[in-house]
Design an enzyme around this catalytic site. Structure first.
Site, mmCIF file in Angstrom:
data_model
loop_
_atom_site.group_PDB
_atom_site.id
_atom_site.type_symbol
_atom_site.label_atom_id
_atom_site.label_comp_id
_atom_site.label_asym_id
_atom_site.label_seq_id
_atom_site.Cartn_x
_atom_site.Cartn_y
_atom_site.Cartn_z
ATOM 1 N N GLU A 288 0.821 -1.207 0.000
ATOM 2 C CA GLU A 288 0.000 0.000 0.000
ATOM 3 C C GLU A 288 0.857 1.260 0.000
ATOM 4 O O GLU A 288 0.418 2.313 -0.456
ATOM 5 C CB GLU A 288 -0.930 -0.011 1.218
ATOM 6 C CG GLU A 288 -2.173 0.840 1.052
ATOM 7 C CD GLU A 288 -3.222 0.558 2.101
ATOM 8 O OE1 GLU A 288 -4.270 -0.011 1.753
ATOM 9 O OE2 GLU A 288 -2.984 0.903 3.277
ATOM 10 N N HIS A 309 7.767 -27.033 -0.721
ATOM 11 C CA HIS A 309 7.137 -28.150 -1.412
ATOM 12 C C HIS A 309 6.032 -27.691 -2.351
ATOM 13 O O HIS A 309 5.260 -28.512 -2.856
ATOM 14 C CB HIS A 309 6.608 -29.156 -0.385
ATOM 15 C CG HIS A 309 7.693 -29.770 0.437
ATOM 16 N ND1 HIS A 309 8.242 -31.013 0.175
ATOM 17 C CD2 HIS A 309 8.385 -29.290 1.507
ATOM 18 C CE1 HIS A 309 9.198 -31.275 1.052
ATOM 19 N NE2 HIS A 309 9.309 -30.245 1.886
ATOM 20 N N LYS A 423 -14.098 0.802 -4.017
ATOM 21 C CA LYS A 423 -15.189 1.303 -3.182
ATOM 22 C C LYS A 423 -16.201 2.082 -4.016
ATOM 23 O O LYS A 423 -17.414 1.921 -3.845
ATOM 24 C CB LYS A 423 -14.641 2.200 -2.062
ATOM 25 C CG LYS A 423 -13.799 1.478 -1.028
ATOM 26 C CD LYS A 423 -13.322 2.448 0.041
ATOM 27 C CE LYS A 423 -12.423 1.771 1.048
ATOM 28 N NZ LYS A 423 -11.934 2.717 2.075
#
Length: 446
Positions: A288, A309, A423
């Protein structure tokens, strides 16, 4: 000073030379001076820089007292918040908790749960179902009180708590961490008489773990916030000096040198599963802060040896656009040795009687060597132990390094304009009042 975290960058020279890193020291020094002098972009969000030294005994005592009340009255405490309002506390609590505390093993006080970090219908249904027969309290964290995810969770849990024990009693079990004067949550807290703590305007969410935002949940979980702050104070004293040997400047300079050499992804590696959520906090901090203007190192994370793995093949032999920063814990809390077996069917008798931690450390060393040989630059941060003091040091180290690195990258490390895009679309799709034009426009795209 007590023992402290240390940074080693000698294993990056397969990609950038020591001279190339040293050449960036003036840039790192200038960037740190911008942070300290608060004279560059985002300067009004730098309250976290001296937060450890500004956090006085009285505030810590108040937080500890509020935590004690919740611990005394609640079997479960739900901390409601999103982004920096939950990741920092989650990171520290998960690092310090017994690995099986969620199952009641060596549980250090109330069960700490988190909500408001998603919009999962099943998650919220199951959380409320779990709380039906529990004595619970709420810590609600929001500067505005209107952020969608935590606001939904708080509306649900507040209603449930009030129905369970009554409005007056519920008010004693709700603590709000919010703005000093403004916003929906501040208004509600004042009306209902909730205990409150303040989120300073100058402390952004991803830099807020060392404020009441992180400290109250951590204290409720039973951990020593005084030691956490002391560790951060130690790093503040050391890393706010723009001088040679400053490891925050070195980390920032090294990662920027690697970025300029084409290493676009930084992988934070740990060999202790307790640090999984610390990496999640780190990913938000750097993602951010630096992902702007089509720039930025992509922050990724792996848990080794588990992910050896799965992701190990790619890291060893994939595209050489990555570098690693390894979190290396020197000392475990417990000791467990590998037993002898007379039949030795699994072939492990060659390591019988060795501590499991020794095997893990050899896996770490072997992996670091293999990745360096495979062309992956590797930095290493050594942590004496997973204790509050050292976690405080580590948090502050990464925070101050992030500010330096962001300015070196040429972005404002303290805003997040891109977060608003989803948003706006969500509000338009949900036909939120005031978004009528956006609703019309977005529906025309569908």
């Amino acid at each position: 000073m007590d023992k402290q975290i240390l940074l080693d960058v000698k294993n990056v020279h397969n990609a950038v030379s020591a001279e190339a890193i040293a050449a960036l020291e003036p840039e790192a020094k200038e960037a740190l001076n911008h942070v300290l002098n608060k004279d560059a972009a985002g300067n009004d969000f730098l309250g976290w820089v001296d937060l450890p030294t500004r956090t006085d005994v009285a505030l810590l005592a108040d937080i500890n007292a509020s935590a004690q009340e919740l611990r005394k009255n609640c079997d479960v405490v739900v901390s409601i918040g999103i982004g920096g309002s939950y990741l920092g506390a989650k990171a520290v609590i998960e690092a310090l908790n017994d690995s099986f505390a969620a199952y009641g093993h060596r549980q250090n006080g109330p069960v700490m749960l988190f909500a408001g970090q998603n919009i999962g219908e099943d998650y919220l249904f199951e959380l409320q179902d779990y709380l039906q027969d529990k004595s619970f309290g709420i810590i609600v964290i929001s500067k505005s009180g209107t952020t969608t995810e935590p606001a939904i969770a708080f509306r649900l849990l507040k209603e449930q708590l009030e129905a369970k024990i009554g409005k007056a009693e519920a008010a004693k079990r709700i603590v709000a961490i919010t703005d000093a004067k403004r916003g929906a949550l501040r208004k509600l807290a004042d009306e209902e008489g909730y205990k409150t703590f303040i989120i300073e305007d100058s402390v952004g969410g991803r830099f807020s773990v060392l404020s009441p935002v992180g400290l109250l949940p951590i204290a409720v979980a039973g951990y020593d916030i005084n030691a956490l702050i002391e560790g951060a104070r130690q790093m503040e004293a050391e890393l706010t000096k723009p001088a040679p040997g400053n490891m925050a400047m070195l980390y920032a300079a090294t990662r920027n040198a690697l970025y300029r050499a084409g290493k676009k992804t930084e992988i934070l590696v740990n060999y202790n599963p307790k640090l999984h959520y610390f990496a999640e906090w780190w990913k938000q901090l750097y993602g951010e802060s630096e992902g702007k203007d089509h720039k930025g190192i992509f922050p990724a994370a792996v848990d080794f040896t588990t992910d050896l793995h799965s992701m190990g093949q790619w890291i060893q032999d994939g595209e050489r656009t990555i570098f690693e920063t390894v979190l290396s814990v020197e000392n475990s809390d417990n000791e467990k040795r590998i037993p002898q077996d007379k039949d030795n069917l699994d072939g492990l008798n060659y390591i019988a009687d060795k501590r499991i931690d020794e095997v893990n450390k050899m896996a770490e060393l072997g992996t670091r060597l293999a990745h360096v040989d495979g062309g992956v630059p590797v930095m290493r941060v050594t942590i004496p132990a997973i204790k509050e003091l050292y976690l405080g040091q580590l948090i502050y180290f990464f925070e101050i390094s992030c500010g330096i690195s962001g300015y070196m990258l040429g972005v404002n490390p303290f805003n997040q304009p891109g977060v608003e895009a989803y948003k706006r679309n969500m509000f338009a799709l949900l036909a939120k009042p005031g978004y009528e034009e956006e609703t019309k426009a977005i529906r025309a795209k569908l």
